[in-house]
Design an enzyme around this catalytic site. Structure first.
Site, PDB file in Angstrom:
ATOM      1  N   SER A 199       9.507  48.944   9.237  1.00 54.83           N
ATOM      2  CA  SER A 199       8.448  49.933   9.463  1.00 54.83           C
ATOM      3  C   SER A 199       8.204  50.029  10.972  1.00 54.83           C
ATOM      4  O   SER A 199       8.139  49.009  11.661  1.00 54.83           O
ATOM      5  CB  SER A 199       7.168  49.485   8.744  1.00 54.83           C
ATOM      6  OG  SER A 199       6.141  50.417   8.965  1.00 54.83           O
ATOM      7  N   CYS A 323      -8.476  41.068   2.312  1.00 53.51           N
ATOM      8  CA  CYS A 323      -9.764  40.397   2.139  1.00 53.51           C
ATOM      9  C   CYS A 323     -10.832  41.412   1.732  1.00 53.51           C
ATOM     10  O   CYS A 323     -11.294  42.192   2.550  1.00 53.51           O
ATOM     11  CB  CYS A 323     -10.158  39.726   3.446  1.00 53.51           C
ATOM     12  SG  CYS A 323     -11.661  38.782   3.306  1.00 53.51           S
TER      13      CYS A 323
HETATM   14  N1  PLP Z   1       5.333  44.614   4.254  1.00 54.89           N
HETATM   15  C1  PLP Z   1       4.657  43.851   5.127  1.00 54.89           C
HETATM   16  C2  PLP Z   1       5.031  42.407   5.272  1.00 54.89           C
HETATM   17  C3  PLP Z   1       3.615  44.391   5.881  1.00 54.89           C
HETATM   18  O1  PLP Z   1       2.937  43.612   6.728  1.00 54.89           O
HETATM   19  C4  PLP Z   1       3.293  45.767   5.695  1.00 54.89           C
HETATM   20  C5  PLP Z   1       2.171  46.364   6.423  1.00 54.89           C
HETATM   21  O2  PLP Z   1       1.176  45.724   6.723  1.00 54.89           O
HETATM   22  C6  PLP Z   1       4.041  46.513   4.790  1.00 54.89           C
HETATM   23  C7  PLP Z   1       5.055  45.910   4.079  1.00 54.89           C
HETATM   24  C8  PLP Z   1       3.762  47.961   4.564  1.00 54.89           C
HETATM   25  O3  PLP Z   1       4.294  48.734   5.615  1.00 54.89           O
HETATM   26  P1  PLP Z   1       3.786  50.229   5.811  1.00 54.89           P
HETATM   27  O4  PLP Z   1       2.414  50.144   6.374  1.00 54.89           O
HETATM   28  O5  PLP Z   1       4.762  50.839   6.779  1.00 54.89           O
HETATM   29  O6  PLP Z   1       3.842  50.880   4.485  1.00 54.89           O
END
Ligand code: PLP
Length: 377
Positions: A199, A323
């Site tokens: 991302s 949280c």
């Molecule tokens: N996976 C993890 C480990 C994350 O920290 C996040 C976002 O906080 C996501 C997935 C989700 O990503 P996105 O905000 O691009 O959908």
């Protein structure tokens, strides 16, 4: 403002915004159009894909753009289960994955899949031995994050890929590397990971753009969005060209003095950790080694109050991503901490732009918060 919540999202540097503005206002062609502006944009998207793939150490054609990390996670899970639909209905994941993995798994559990959620130790870590013990003949998917977003623990993704190979398991391996990409070692192709989610907004790119690495073991991956045929037919929808340009620019910027940036974040984290532990009544949470995430607990002082009070003073940190209403997040709960320690967990997360002065201001504010309140009984 002092921003120490870079695991939640990051500011977009001017150069990234400029690259996006240029695409939005001047190079706005649809990459599917036949005239020069369209053709140029098609080539530009491929150039930007190559930049991101270069940083991930994979072939550009293995990388597919999506709208976010959440979409990449959902797609990877669906694609793996589709490919292995005749192999089994067992999924291994961890109890501390992001909800972008856990929620689809809950949904799948209602449809007859069996989910094994590996529990971390008190240090927040998961071991490859846990994966080995949970692996079954009917395991269709192992989904393990690279870096936990609340503790900064780095999980044994490389070792898990090796384990699946050694056991000759048909299980496909997905890794959510949203917090790990460009922060810790990350080599899906070299490690033999089948799919990896990224991302942009965690590393100085815009929100609303992600990517999924799809490796060679994925035969005819299941399209996420059938439609106009973009992303080689697997994820249709007109390419988000400005976001893709911003993603690539952010990656290029992070690549400049890359090692120094990581070392700077790691040093800040250590400085912050030492200062906070020095205050007394603060304990480390987990033993995360990712350079940008520090979790500690102000034992007995509810984190929701801390985050709100510091926020009002212009200092942004987090109480753990899930949280709600004073209830500990699923990650904090999985660590098995006592009630007072769990209540006080805060996450401080760094970018290469943070300074020691940011940390000093945070420590002063935390101390003032503690001195002006009574701890919970
Ligand atoms: N996976 C993890 C480990 C994350 O920290 C996040 C976002 O906080 C996501 C997935 C989700 O990503 P996105 O905000 O691009 O959908």
């Amino acid at each position: 403002m002092i921003y120490l919540d870079n695991a939640a999202t990051t500011p977009v540097p001017r150069a990234v915004a400029d690259a996006m503005y240029q695409v939005l206002t001047e190079q706005f062609g649809n990459p599917s159009s036949q005239y020069p502006m369209g053709v140029e944009m098609k080539a530009a998207v491929e150039r930007w894909r190559a930049v991101i793939a270069g940083a991930l150490g994979c072939k550009a054609e293995s990388l597919y753009f999506t709208s976010c990390g959440t979409e990449s996670d959902n797609w990877a899970i669906q694609a793996a289960l589709w490919q292995n639909r005749h192999k089994g209905k067992h999924i291994i994941t961890t109890a501390v994955e992001h909800s972008a993995v856990l929620e689809p798994c809950k949904w799948l559990a209602q449809q007859g899949y069996e989910i094994t959620c590996l529990k971390p130790g008190r240090d927040g870590n998961i071991t490859v031995e846990q994966v080995a013990a949970a692996l079954r003949e009917d395991t269709a998917l192992v989904s393990m994050m690279l870096v936990n977003n609340e503790t900064g623990c780095v999980f044994p993704v490389r070792e898990t890929a090796a384990l699946l190979r050694e056991k000759n398991s048909p299980a496909l391996l997905h890794c959510d590397a949203v917090q790990g990409f460009m922060k810790v070692d990350c080599d899906p192709e070299g490690w033999g990971v089948d799919m990896m989610s990224l991302s942009a907004h965690k590393l100085g790119g815009p929100k609303g753009i992600g990517a999924l690495y799809i490796g060679g073991r994925m035969r005819n991956p299941r399209p996420l969005l059938p439609g106009g045929g973009q992303e080689r037919g697997l994820r249709s929808g007109t390419e988000a060209t400005a976001q893709i340009a911003g993603f690539a620019k952010a990656v290029e910027l992070r690549q400049e003095h890359y090692e120094e940036k990581l070392a700077h974040m790691a040093a800040l984290k250590e400085y912050c950790r030492a200062k906070l532990l020095d205050m007394g009544g603060v304990v480390p949470v987990g033993s995360g080694t990712a350079p940008h995430i520090l979790a500690v607990s102000l034992v007995g002082y509810p984190s929701a109050n801390i985050v709100t009070e510091l926020g009002a003073q212009g200092i942004c940190i987090s109480a753990g991503s899930a949280c709600h209403q004073g209830k500990a997040s699923h990650v904090v709960s999985a660590l098995g901490l006592d009630k007072k320690t769990a209540a006080g967990v805060i996450r401080i997360s760094f970018s290469p732009d943070n300074t020691n002065e940011d940390v000093d201001a945070l420590c002063v504010a935390l101390k003032a918060h503690r001195d002006s309140r009574f701890p919970m009984l």
